[in-house]
Design an enzyme around this catalytic site. Sequence first.
Site, PDB file in Angstrom:
ATOM      1  N   CYS A  78      -9.206 -17.593  64.161  1.00  0.00           N
ATOM      2  CA  CYS A  78      -9.639 -16.327  63.566  1.00  0.00           C
ATOM      3  C   CYS A  78      -9.549 -16.373  62.034  1.00  0.00           C
ATOM      4  CB  CYS A  78      -8.857 -15.193  64.201  1.00  0.00           C
ATOM      5  SG  CYS A  78      -9.714 -13.628  64.081  1.00  0.00           S
ATOM      6  N   HIS A 173      -8.188 -15.957  69.886  1.00  0.00           N
ATOM      7  CA  HIS A 173      -6.741 -16.187  69.780  1.00  0.00           C
ATOM      8  C   HIS A 173      -6.120 -16.724  71.066  1.00  0.00           C
ATOM      9  CE1 HIS A 173      -6.080 -13.979  65.978  1.00  0.00           C
ATOM     10  NE2 HIS A 173      -7.075 -13.216  66.386  1.00  0.00           N
ATOM     11  N   GLU A 175      -3.496 -18.223  71.386  1.00  0.00           N
ATOM     12  CA  GLU A 175      -2.033 -18.139  71.267  1.00  0.00           C
ATOM     13  C   GLU A 175      -1.455 -16.855  71.839  1.00  0.00           C
ATOM     14  OE1 GLU A 175      -4.175 -17.834  68.844  1.00  0.00           O
ATOM     15  OE2 GLU A 175      -3.591 -16.289  67.417  1.00  0.00           O
TER      16      GLU A 175
HETATM   17  N1  GLN Z   1     -10.781 -10.023  60.051  1.00  0.00           N
HETATM   18  C1  GLN Z   1      -9.737 -10.951  59.694  1.00  0.00           C
HETATM   19  C2  GLN Z   1     -10.081 -11.717  58.417  1.00  0.00           C
HETATM   20  O1  GLN Z   1     -11.089 -11.515  57.821  1.00  0.00           O
HETATM   21  C3  GLN Z   1      -9.444 -11.925  60.804  1.00  0.00           C
HETATM   22  C4  GLN Z   1      -8.841 -11.218  61.984  1.00  0.00           C
HETATM   23  C5  GLN Z   1      -7.898 -12.060  62.811  1.00  0.00           C
HETATM   24  O2  GLN Z   1      -7.390 -13.104  62.374  1.00  0.00           O
HETATM   25  N2  GLN Z   1      -7.612 -11.568  64.000  1.00  0.00           N
HETATM   26  O3  GLN Z   1      -9.313 -12.530  58.015  1.00  0.00           O
END
Ligand code: GLN
Length: 197
Positions: A78, A173, A175
Site C-alpha cells: 500500500c 495488506h 499482513e
Molecule cells: N492512501 C495512503 C497513501 O497515500 C496509503 C494507504 C495505506 O497504506 N493503507 O500513502
Amino acid sequence: MTVGVLALQGDFREHAQVLRTLGADVVLVRRPEELARVDGLVIPGGESSVMDKLARAFGLADPLRAAVREGLPVYGTCAGLIMLADTVVDGIRGQESIGGLDISVRRNAFGSQTQSFETDLDVPVLGEAPVHAVFIRAPVVDTVGPRATALARLADGRCVAVEQGRLLGTSFHPEITGEHRFHEYFLGTVSAARFLG
Ligand code: GLN
C-alpha cells in the site's frame, strides 16, 4: 535471515509479527545503521506522504535509494508500494518516492477510507488458492513499465500487485488478514539474494 521493517509510521508491527511467525529475525528500521544490517526490507502501509517526510527527516531516504539500487530485496504494501514506485501520479506537493519499480501509481485510487473494500484475487505465482485482499485507501498501479511484471489484477483489469527483480509490491495488506504467502514468497527472494550476494 534478518529482515527489516521500516518503522517510521504505519502498520509495521503487523508485518514484524508475520515475519517472526515465518521464522525471520526482525529489525525495526529507523536509522541508516539499522538498514545496513538487514538482508531484506518491508515497507508497511500507512501514509506515503508522511513516510516520505519522515524518511527524509531521519536521513533514510538516500540510504534507501542506494539499498534498492544495490539489490536489497524490498516488499512494499500500500503506502510501501507507493514508496517503491518510480512515478507517483498524484503525490502531495513535493512528495518523493524511493523508486525502483518501473510503474506509476495513483494514490487513493478507490476513494476515501469509507470506500475501503475486500475481494478475492488470483495470484498465480502464489498457487491456486485465491488471496483475500483488503484495500484501505489503496493505490492502483496505473502503468506497468516494461521492466515490471503484474502479479495480480482486479476483475476490471487494474493492476494491484507487481514484481521487478528483488522488488515486490501490493496495493493491499496481506499482513492483516493472516495471508502469509506474499511474505513467504518475499523471504524466498531474500534467501536467494543472500546466496547470490
Ligand atoms: N492512501 C495512503 C497513501 O497515500 C496509503 C494507504 C495505506 O497504506 N493503507 O500513502
